[in-house]
Motif scaffolding. Structure first.
Motif, PDB file in Angstrom:
ATOM      1  N   UNK A 293       0.935  -1.248   0.125  1.00  0.00           N
ATOM      2  CA  UNK A 293       0.100  -0.192   0.066  1.00  0.00           C
ATOM      3  C   UNK A 293       0.922   1.211   0.068  1.00  0.00           C
ATOM      4  N   UNK A 294       0.473   2.241  -0.875  1.00  0.00           N
ATOM      5  CA  UNK A 294       1.461   3.317  -0.793  1.00  0.00           C
ATOM      6  C   UNK A 294       1.546   4.104   0.084  1.00  0.00           C
ATOM      7  N   UNK A 295       3.047   4.601   0.533  1.00  0.00           N
ATOM      8  CA  UNK A 295       3.068   5.214   1.794  1.00  0.00           C
ATOM      9  C   UNK A 295       3.235   4.341   3.061  1.00  0.00           C
ATOM     10  N   UNK A 296       3.157   2.978   2.832  1.00  0.00           N
ATOM     11  CA  UNK A 296       3.420   2.150   4.050  1.00  0.00           C
ATOM     12  C   UNK A 296       4.864   1.346   4.070  1.00  0.00           C
ATOM     13  N   UNK A 297       5.098   0.681   5.103  1.00  0.00           N
ATOM     14  CA  UNK A 297       6.625   0.088   5.095  1.00  0.00           C
ATOM     15  C   UNK A 297       6.529  -1.070   4.022  1.00  0.00           C
ATOM     16  N   UNK A 298       7.827  -1.526   3.507  1.00  0.00           N
ATOM     17  CA  UNK A 298       7.853  -2.757   2.960  1.00  0.00           C
ATOM     18  C   UNK A 298       7.086  -3.587   3.666  1.00  0.00           C
ATOM     19  N   UNK A 299       6.458  -4.828   2.805  1.00  0.00           N
ATOM     20  CA  UNK A 299       5.798  -6.231   3.179  1.00  0.00           C
ATOM     21  C   UNK A 299       6.087  -7.155   2.144  1.00  0.00           C
ATOM     22  N   UNK A 300       6.074  -8.450   2.712  1.00  0.00           N
ATOM     23  CA  UNK A 300       6.524  -9.443   2.229  1.00  0.00           C
ATOM     24  C   UNK A 300       5.336  -9.718   0.839  1.00  0.00           C
ATOM     25  N   UNK A 301       5.674  -9.408  -0.402  1.00  0.00           N
ATOM     26  CA  UNK A 301       4.742  -9.479  -1.700  1.00  0.00           C
ATOM     27  C   UNK A 301       4.775 -11.085  -2.117  1.00  0.00           C
ATOM     28  N   UNK A 302       5.993 -11.511  -2.125  1.00  0.00           N
ATOM     29  CA  UNK A 302       5.993 -13.059  -2.535  1.00  0.00           C
ATOM     30  C   UNK A 302       7.104 -13.647  -1.895  1.00  0.00           C
ATOM     31  N   UNK A 303       7.052 -14.896  -1.384  1.00  0.00           N
ATOM     32  CA  UNK A 303       7.862 -15.573  -0.392  1.00  0.00           C
ATOM     33  C   UNK A 303       8.288 -16.933  -1.002  1.00  0.00           C
ATOM     34  N   UNK A 304       9.411 -17.199  -1.343  1.00  0.00           N
ATOM     35  CA  UNK A 304      10.021 -18.451  -2.071  1.00  0.00           C
ATOM     36  C   UNK A 304      10.805 -19.187  -0.873  1.00  0.00           C
ATOM     37  N   UNK A 305      10.316 -20.761  -0.792  1.00  0.00           N
ATOM     38  CA  UNK A 305      11.057 -21.406   0.120  1.00  0.00           C
ATOM     39  C   UNK A 305      11.918 -22.704  -0.567  1.00  0.00           C
ATOM     40  N   UNK A 306      12.848 -22.847  -0.425  1.00  0.00           N
ATOM     41  CA  UNK A 306      13.698 -23.647  -1.063  1.00  0.00           C
ATOM     42  C   UNK A 306      14.323 -24.927  -0.352  1.00  0.00           C
ATOM     43  N   UNK A 307      14.201 -26.270  -1.050  1.00  0.00           N
ATOM     44  CA  UNK A 307      14.983 -27.406  -0.770  1.00  0.00           C
ATOM     45  C   UNK A 307      15.825 -27.815  -1.794  1.00  0.00           C
ATOM     46  N   UNK A 308      17.259 -28.280  -1.083  1.00  0.00           N
ATOM     47  CA  UNK A 308      18.288 -28.208  -2.114  1.00  0.00           C
ATOM     48  C   UNK A 308      18.638 -29.670  -2.266  1.00  0.00           C
ATOM     49  N   UNK A 309      19.581 -29.950  -3.332  1.00  0.00           N
ATOM     50  CA  UNK A 309      20.204 -31.578  -3.256  1.00  0.00           C
ATOM     51  C   UNK A 309      21.423 -31.139  -2.588  1.00  0.00           C
ATOM     52  N   UNK A 310      22.533 -32.148  -2.941  1.00  0.00           N
ATOM     53  CA  UNK A 310      23.886 -32.120  -2.383  1.00  0.00           C
ATOM     54  C   UNK A 310      24.852 -32.008  -3.303  1.00  0.00           C
ATOM     55  N   UNK A 311      24.558 -31.567  -4.666  1.00  0.00           N
ATOM     56  CA  UNK A 311      25.541 -31.495  -5.780  1.00  0.00           C
ATOM     57  C   UNK A 311      25.918 -30.044  -6.170  1.00  0.00           C
ATOM     58  N   UNK A 312      26.832 -29.850  -6.818  1.00  0.00           N
ATOM     59  CA  UNK A 312      27.533 -28.524  -7.039  1.00  0.00           C
ATOM     60  C   UNK A 312      26.778 -27.764  -8.008  1.00  0.00           C
ATOM     61  N   UNK A 313      26.166 -26.607  -7.498  1.00  0.00           N
ATOM     62  CA  UNK A 313      25.533 -25.693  -8.560  1.00  0.00           C
ATOM     63  C   UNK A 313      26.345 -25.031  -9.428  1.00  0.00           C
ATOM     64  N   UNK A 314      26.207 -25.638 -10.798  1.00  0.00           N
ATOM     65  CA  UNK A 314      27.535 -25.144 -11.712  1.00  0.00           C
ATOM     66  C   UNK A 314      27.783 -23.597 -11.864  1.00  0.00           C
ATOM     67  N   UNK A 315      26.945 -22.793 -11.497  1.00  0.00           N
ATOM     68  CA  UNK A 315      27.342 -21.336 -11.387  1.00  0.00           C
ATOM     69  C   UNK A 315      28.351 -21.140 -10.267  1.00  0.00           C
ATOM     70  N   UNK A 316      28.574 -22.188  -9.328  1.00  0.00           N
ATOM     71  CA  UNK A 316      29.532 -21.781  -8.217  1.00  0.00           C
ATOM     72  C   UNK A 316      30.987 -22.124  -8.906  1.00  0.00           C
ATOM     73  N   UNK A 317      31.122 -22.434 -10.157  1.00  0.00           N
ATOM     74  CA  UNK A 317      32.275 -22.743 -10.731  1.00  0.00           C
ATOM     75  C   UNK A 317      32.936 -21.329 -11.487  1.00  0.00           C
ATOM     76  N   UNK A 318      32.209 -20.246 -11.452  1.00  0.00           N
ATOM     77  CA  UNK A 318      32.460 -19.044 -12.040  1.00  0.00           C
ATOM     78  C   UNK A 318      33.441 -18.464 -10.876  1.00  0.00           C
ATOM     79  N   UNK A 319      34.714 -18.371 -10.922  1.00  0.00           N
ATOM     80  CA  UNK A 319      35.819 -17.630 -10.176  1.00  0.00           C
ATOM     81  C   UNK A 319      35.374 -16.270  -9.928  1.00  0.00           C
ATOM     82  N   UNK A 320      35.542 -16.121  -8.685  1.00  0.00           N
ATOM     83  CA  UNK A 320      35.336 -14.577  -8.166  1.00  0.00           C
ATOM     84  C   UNK A 320      33.954 -13.892  -8.170  1.00  0.00           C
TER      85      UNK A 320
END
Length: 287
Positions: A165-192
């Motif tokens: 609502x305009x003028x009011x503090x930030x509120x949760x609009x969308x909430x995402x909950x995650x469950x993961x595997x135990x394998x490497x996320x390929x994007x973790x291989x990008x150095x730095x």
């Protein structure tokens, strides 16, 4: 006997440094994404598909990526990344804007965007916890907040905060909950690279930028949406993976979309394939 042991340890250490680049990856294989192909079937009459191709420089730093429709006629989308002398990403350019990453104590603390006046203006600021994990990415009118369990670098919740609502503090609009595997996320291989340069969200097609990269791959994504102050079930993403060693090479997606006012659940299915360029092995780089 001691001499043999020392030689073996030196050989292992050399392999980790030269082939693996990062000590937490298996020494026999160090791979980086070459392309990702998405094929989705929202309904019997339409198909959404695309391929994202990744290019690297001589230091194996992510140099650019190109997103194009596999069967459509849309113009390809090109993203280029620039680095400083230490090999850290400091700039990103794509048709939607030109960005500059600013560091403090080795961490990205803000991202500025080039304005129409030729001057850079503040776009995002970042907050970190005591373990160096991003807990907030904030802009002038909204924020993304990330919650973690224990010492894991996989965020368990991603909160899209907006002014409901305009003028009011930030509120949760969308909430995402995650469950993961135990394998490497390929994007973790990008150095730095601690922040996601650019990625198309599953099915929705919206480009995601400058978000933390989890260590692993999510197998379930549950989404709720704000409706009159209540978070109601909206979407559920279910991923079934196939792996080669520690890397995902394919997943099949089942997406369930719910409407809070009717009992019908829309179903979307699709398949995503990963192709890699690998070092430290004699087999083909494509798998």
């Amino acid at each position: 006997m001691k001499k043999i042991t020392i030689v073996c340890l030196l050989a292992i250490a050399s392999c980790v440094i030269s082939s693996c680049h990062k000590p937490d990856y298996p020494c026999k294989k160090y791979c980086q994404i070459k392309s990702i192909e998405d094929i989705y079937q929202p309904n019997p009459f339409t198909t959404t598909d695309r391929v994202t191709r990744y290019a690297y420089n001589r230091q194996r730093l992510l140099d650019s990526l190109t997103v194009r429709s596999i069967t459509g006629t849309q113009m390809p989308l090109n993203v280029r990344i620039s680095y400083n002398s230490q090999g850290k990403p400091v700039g990103l350019v794509w048709p939607g804007g030109t960005y500059k990453l600013i560091y403090q104590s080795g961490r990205v603390t803000r991202v500025d965007q080039l304005g129409t006046n030729g001057q850079y203006q503040l776009l995002y600021t970042f907050l970190y916890d005591t373990q160096g994990r991003i807990i907030e990415r904030k802009d002038a009118s909204s924020a993304l907040r990330f919650e973690y369990d224990g010492t894991s670098k996989n965020f368990k919740r991603r909160l899209d905060m907006q002014h409901i609502r305009p003028g009011e503090p930030l509120e949760i609009f969308m909430a995402y909950e995650y469950t993961y595997d135990h394998k490497v996320n390929p994007m973790q291989t990008w150095p730095n690279t601690a922040l996601l340069p650019f990625y198309f969200d599953i099915v929705a097609g919206a480009g995601r930028q400058f978000e933390p990269i989890p260590e692993n791959n999510w197998v379930r994504q549950n989404v709720t949406a704000n409706f009159r102050g209540a978070q109601l079930p909206f979407r559920e993403y279910l991923y079934t993976y196939q792996y080669d060693d520690v890397y995902p090479i394919k997943y099949d997606l089942l997406l369930l979309t719910r409407n809070p006012f009717i009992s019908i659940v829309d179903t979307t299915r699709g398949t995503t394939r990963f192709f890699y360029d690998c070092e430290g092995e004699n087999s083909s780089s494509k798998f």
